[in-house]
Design an enzyme around this catalytic site. Structure first.
Site, PDB file in Angstrom:
ATOM      1  N   LYS A 194      43.858   2.697 -19.674  1.00  0.00           N
ATOM      2  CA  LYS A 194      44.845   1.622 -19.815  1.00  0.00           C
ATOM      3  C   LYS A 194      45.571   1.314 -18.513  1.00  0.00           C
ATOM      4  O   LYS A 194      46.339   0.374 -18.447  1.00  0.00           O
ATOM      5  CB  LYS A 194      45.895   2.010 -20.857  1.00  0.00           C
ATOM      6  CG  LYS A 194      45.364   2.176 -22.246  1.00  0.00           C
ATOM      7  CD  LYS A 194      46.508   2.145 -23.237  1.00  0.00           C
ATOM      8  CE  LYS A 194      46.162   2.852 -24.516  1.00  0.00           C
ATOM      9  NZ  LYS A 194      46.199   4.309 -24.352  1.00  0.00           N
ATOM     10  N   TYR A 256      49.090  13.156 -32.215  1.00  0.00           N
ATOM     11  CA  TYR A 256      48.560  13.620 -33.489  1.00  0.00           C
ATOM     12  C   TYR A 256      48.786  12.502 -34.492  1.00  0.00           C
ATOM     13  O   TYR A 256      49.921  12.098 -34.678  1.00  0.00           O
ATOM     14  CB  TYR A 256      49.231  14.911 -33.968  1.00  0.00           C
ATOM     15  CG  TYR A 256      48.418  15.510 -35.097  1.00  0.00           C
ATOM     16  CD1 TYR A 256      47.227  16.183 -34.829  1.00  0.00           C
ATOM     17  CD2 TYR A 256      48.807  15.340 -36.423  1.00  0.00           C
ATOM     18  CE1 TYR A 256      46.448  16.691 -35.857  1.00  0.00           C
ATOM     19  CE2 TYR A 256      48.030  15.840 -37.450  1.00  0.00           C
ATOM     20  CZ  TYR A 256      46.861  16.514 -37.157  1.00  0.00           C
ATOM     21  OH  TYR A 256      46.077  17.007 -38.175  1.00  0.00           O
ATOM     22  N   GLN A 257      47.762  11.991 -35.127  1.00  0.00           N
ATOM     23  CA  GLN A 257      46.336  12.161 -34.858  1.00  0.00           C
ATOM     24  C   GLN A 257      45.919  11.469 -33.548  1.00  0.00           C
ATOM     25  O   GLN A 257      46.407  10.380 -33.287  1.00  0.00           O
ATOM     26  CB  GLN A 257      45.515  11.491 -35.994  1.00  0.00           C
ATOM     27  CG  GLN A 257      45.753  12.008 -37.378  1.00  0.00           C
ATOM     28  CD  GLN A 257      45.051  13.364 -37.569  1.00  0.00           C
ATOM     29  OE1 GLN A 257      44.090  13.692 -36.888  1.00  0.00           O
ATOM     30  NE2 GLN A 257      45.564  14.144 -38.482  1.00  0.00           N
ATOM     31  N   TYR A 260      40.435  10.483 -30.336  1.00  0.00           N
ATOM     32  CA  TYR A 260      39.270  11.231 -29.852  1.00  0.00           C
ATOM     33  C   TYR A 260      39.567  12.721 -29.989  1.00  0.00           C
ATOM     34  O   TYR A 260      40.539  13.211 -29.399  1.00  0.00           O
ATOM     35  CB  TYR A 260      38.971  10.863 -28.389  1.00  0.00           C
ATOM     36  CG  TYR A 260      38.761   9.380 -28.208  1.00  0.00           C
ATOM     37  CD1 TYR A 260      37.536   8.788 -28.521  1.00  0.00           C
ATOM     38  CD2 TYR A 260      39.802   8.560 -27.783  1.00  0.00           C
ATOM     39  CE1 TYR A 260      37.358   7.416 -28.394  1.00  0.00           C
ATOM     40  CE2 TYR A 260      39.632   7.189 -27.651  1.00  0.00           C
ATOM     41  CZ  TYR A 260      38.406   6.624 -27.956  1.00  0.00           C
ATOM     42  OH  TYR A 260      38.236   5.272 -27.845  1.00  0.00           O
ATOM     43  N   HIS A 264      43.247  16.559 -25.304  1.00  0.00           N
ATOM     44  CA  HIS A 264      43.654  15.888 -24.070  1.00  0.00           C
ATOM     45  C   HIS A 264      45.160  15.659 -24.107  1.00  0.00           C
ATOM     46  O   HIS A 264      45.774  15.614 -25.178  1.00  0.00           O
ATOM     47  CB  HIS A 264      42.895  14.568 -23.893  1.00  0.00           C
ATOM     48  CG  HIS A 264      43.037  13.631 -25.036  1.00  0.00           C
ATOM     49  ND1 HIS A 264      42.215  13.686 -26.147  1.00  0.00           N
ATOM     50  CD2 HIS A 264      43.916  12.628 -25.280  1.00  0.00           C
ATOM     51  CE1 HIS A 264      42.574  12.750 -27.005  1.00  0.00           C
ATOM     52  NE2 HIS A 264      43.615  12.091 -26.502  1.00  0.00           N
TER      53      HIS A 264
HETATM   54  N1  GTA Z   1      39.729   7.290 -18.206  1.00  0.00           N
HETATM   55  O1  GTA Z   1      36.404   5.868 -20.981  1.00  0.00           O
HETATM   56  C1  GTA Z   1      37.583   6.188 -20.860  1.00  0.00           C
HETATM   57  C2  GTA Z   1      38.525   6.201 -21.919  1.00  0.00           C
HETATM   58  N2  GTA Z   1      38.461   5.896 -23.252  1.00  0.00           N
HETATM   59  C3  GTA Z   1      37.309   5.453 -23.983  1.00  0.00           C
HETATM   60  C4  GTA Z   1      39.686   6.102 -23.795  1.00  0.00           C
HETATM   61  N3  GTA Z   1      40.521   6.534 -22.846  1.00  0.00           N
HETATM   62  C5  GTA Z   1      39.848   6.610 -21.676  1.00  0.00           C
HETATM   63  N4  GTA Z   1      40.251   6.980 -20.450  1.00  0.00           N
HETATM   64  C6  GTA Z   1      39.363   6.957 -19.433  1.00  0.00           C
HETATM   65  N5  GTA Z   1      38.053   6.594 -19.638  1.00  0.00           N
HETATM   66  O2  GTA Z   1      44.957   6.895 -23.756  1.00  0.00           O
HETATM   67  C7  GTA Z   1      41.918   6.921 -23.023  1.00  0.00           C
HETATM   68  C8  GTA Z   1      42.696   5.979 -23.935  1.00  0.00           C
HETATM   69  C9  GTA Z   1      43.776   6.901 -24.496  1.00  0.00           C
HETATM   70  C10 GTA Z   1      43.144   8.276 -24.430  1.00  0.00           C
HETATM   71  C11 GTA Z   1      42.780   8.802 -25.788  1.00  0.00           C
HETATM   72  O3  GTA Z   1      41.955   8.156 -23.675  1.00  0.00           O
HETATM   73  O4  GTA Z   1      43.221   4.879 -23.234  1.00  0.00           O
HETATM   74  P1  GTA Z   1      43.964   9.320 -28.068  1.00  0.00           P
HETATM   75  O5  GTA Z   1      42.757  10.082 -28.512  1.00  0.00           O
HETATM   76  O6  GTA Z   1      45.262   9.930 -28.369  1.00  0.00           O
HETATM   77  O7  GTA Z   1      43.772   7.912 -28.682  1.00  0.00           O
HETATM   78  O8  GTA Z   1      43.941   9.074 -26.505  1.00  0.00           O
HETATM   79  P2  GTA Z   1      44.601   6.584 -28.643  1.00  0.00           P
HETATM   80  O9  GTA Z   1      45.820   6.688 -27.852  1.00  0.00           O
HETATM   81  O10 GTA Z   1      44.696   6.081 -30.023  1.00  0.00           O
HETATM   82  O11 GTA Z   1      43.553   5.683 -27.935  1.00  0.00           O
HETATM   83  P3  GTA Z   1      43.683   4.249 -27.470  1.00  0.00           P
HETATM   84  O12 GTA Z   1      42.285   3.766 -27.396  1.00  0.00           O
HETATM   85  O13 GTA Z   1      44.464   4.160 -26.263  1.00  0.00           O
HETATM   86  O14 GTA Z   1      44.470   3.464 -28.642  1.00  0.00           O
HETATM   87  C12 GTA Z   1      45.870   3.347 -28.670  1.00  0.00           C
HETATM   88  C13 GTA Z   1      46.349   2.200 -29.468  1.00  0.00           C
HETATM   89  O15 GTA Z   1      47.097   1.433 -28.550  1.00  0.00           O
HETATM   90  C14 GTA Z   1      45.231   1.338 -30.007  1.00  0.00           C
HETATM   91  O16 GTA Z   1      45.170   1.433 -31.388  1.00  0.00           O
HETATM   92  C15 GTA Z   1      45.602  -0.057 -29.565  1.00  0.00           C
HETATM   93  O17 GTA Z   1      45.829  -0.845 -30.682  1.00  0.00           O
HETATM   94  C16 GTA Z   1      46.906   0.075 -28.788  1.00  0.00           C
HETATM   95  N6  GTA Z   1      46.881  -0.595 -27.487  1.00  0.00           N
HETATM   96  C17 GTA Z   1      47.878  -1.364 -27.038  1.00  0.00           C
HETATM   97  N7  GTA Z   1      47.616  -1.839 -25.824  1.00  0.00           N
HETATM   98  C18 GTA Z   1      46.413  -1.384 -25.483  1.00  0.00           C
HETATM   99  C19 GTA Z   1      45.589  -1.567 -24.340  1.00  0.00           C
HETATM  100  N8  GTA Z   1      45.966  -2.285 -23.307  1.00  0.00           N
HETATM  101  N9  GTA Z   1      44.395  -0.962 -24.321  1.00  0.00           N
HETATM  102  C20 GTA Z   1      43.988  -0.208 -25.347  1.00  0.00           C
HETATM  103  N10 GTA Z   1      44.722  -0.001 -26.451  1.00  0.00           N
HETATM  104  C21 GTA Z   1      45.922  -0.592 -26.542  1.00  0.00           C
END
Ligand code: GTA
Length: 324
Positions: A194, A256-257, A260, A264
């Site tokens: 992000k 939590y939850q 992934y 981390h």
């Molecule tokens: N460096 O390939 C990757 C990668 N992926 C696939 C995920 N992450 C990655 N980082 C690298 N390379 O912070 C990161 C994610 C996240 C972390 C996993 O790994 O950016 P988590 O298991 O606790 O899951 O953390 P989380 O936080 O739900 O994941 P995610 O995808 O960030 O979703 C968060 C929620 O924020 C989403 O439901 C979405 O609706 C919301 N959101 C708001 N703004 C954004 C944005 N700009 N991008 C993504 N999600 C956003």
């Protein structure tokens, strides 16, 4: 106005005239954005200045493959503000009243970046994740975890191949900020997906543990204290050294939850209201360490609260078990 420190890596790249991308990413052709068929807007946020889109890419045979595209306006960079004032392509008066006036300012292309995130091919679970939905709070006991949540996450959760790619240096290798290679108590610290690394206001990094069997907070015991202490200490030091942000200005937490299930830890700028930093999701690493030091089985004893989206299957499982 004090000059804000730019990430050191960014400065080095600019000074060396290098492209700010990792080598592996540069070799892959860009996603065919212009050919995307827009299916629907999953979510739109005026506050975050972001829009989440469901699109479809057609193959030569005419079959469509789903993609999620996130378009997001990036924060201002202090050092570019002067350029914005001087180099704008057009300034259009919108209204004037006494000493007050507003304008439409049109920046040149190099100052109007839209951060674009692509998930392709996207699964139905990705589409659901980004779709705006009502949420419900769950209070999960240890028994609920064992009987409902654990079987569910074992049967279906997002692929963590991207995590293994980072740990095995198959992706994002030149983005690594810090690595402790110890297979038991080590981790890799990389900029989060992000964060575009152009400004520190929305600084966001993640520490991915080398060990592969720890799914989440629920698996942690006092056995993991050396690992967690390494992440807290070394993570703070590495960020201070590379980006000049002190540990006292970082929010360091686990979800939590999580999305992934490979343990981390999130490191975000304290002043940044990052998605997922609210009380029903974020657990401060320093508190987690204290809790485990007090009671090794802390996270196998206490109930944990989290929010689930209305059509998430896990919510249905809790409803079927009469727990909601
Ligand atoms: N460096 O390939 C990757 C990668 N992926 C696939 C995920 N992450 C990655 N980082 C690298 N390379 O912070 C990161 C994610 C996240 C972390 C996993 O790994 O950016 P988590 O298991 O606790 O899951 O953390 P989380 O936080 O739900 O994941 P995610 O995808 O960030 O979703 C968060 C929620 O924020 C989403 O439901 C979405 O609706 C919301 N959101 C708001 N703004 C954004 C944005 N700009 N991008 C993504 N999600 C956003």
């Amino acid at each position: 106005m004090a000059e804000s420190p730019r990430p050191k890596r960014k400065r080095e790249e600019e000074e060396a005239g290098a492209a700010p991308h990792d080598g592996a990413a540069a070799a892959v052709p860009p996603f065919p954005l212009a050919e995307l068929r827009l299916r629907r807007v999953l979510r739109e946020s005026a506050r975050d200045k972001a829009v989440f889109l469901h699109g479809e890419v057609s193959s030569p045979s005419g079959e469509g493959t789903d993609a999620v595209i996130i378009l997001e306006k990036t924060p201002f960079q202090e050092e570019k503000v002067l350029d914005l004032l001087k180099k704008h392509t057009k300034l259009e008066l919108q209204m004037r009243n006494d000493i007050y006036s507003t304008y439409h300012l049109y920046p040149p292309p190099e100052l109007s970046e839209i951060k674009t995130t692509v998930v392709y091919p996207a699964t139905e679970k990705h589409l659901q994740k980004y779709l705006r939905q009502e949420v419900h709070l769950i209070r999960e006991t240890w028994e609920d975890y064992q009987n409902i949540t654990l079987p569910f996450i074992q049967s279906q959760s997002f692929s963590i191949q991207w995590v293994y790619n980072i740990l095995e240096k198959k992706a994002e290798a030149d983005r690594i900020i810090h690595e402790n290679p110890d297979p038991c108590n080590g981790f890799v610290l990389v900029p989060d997906f992000k964060w575009n690394q152009t400004q520190l206001d929305d600084l966001y990094l993640i520490a991915l543990v080398q060990r592969r069997e720890i799914k989440s907070l629920r698996d942690l015991t006092a056995e993991h204290l050396p690992l967690l202490r390494n992440i807290l200490q070394e993570g703070k030091e590495a960020i201070a050294k590379r980006f000049g942000v002190p540990g006292s200005q970082l929010r360091i937490y686990l979800h939590y939850q999580p999305s992934y299930y490979h343990l981390h830890v999130h490191f975000t700028a304290l002043g940044y209201d990052a998605p997922g930093c609210s009380v029903e999701r974020a657990h401060l690493l320093a508190d987690v360490i204290d809790n485990l030091a007090m009671d090794s089985m802390y996270y196998q004893k206490r109930a944990l609260t989290f929010a689930l989206r209305a059509d998430e299957l896990l919510l249905k499982k809790f409803q079927e078990a009469g727990r909601v």
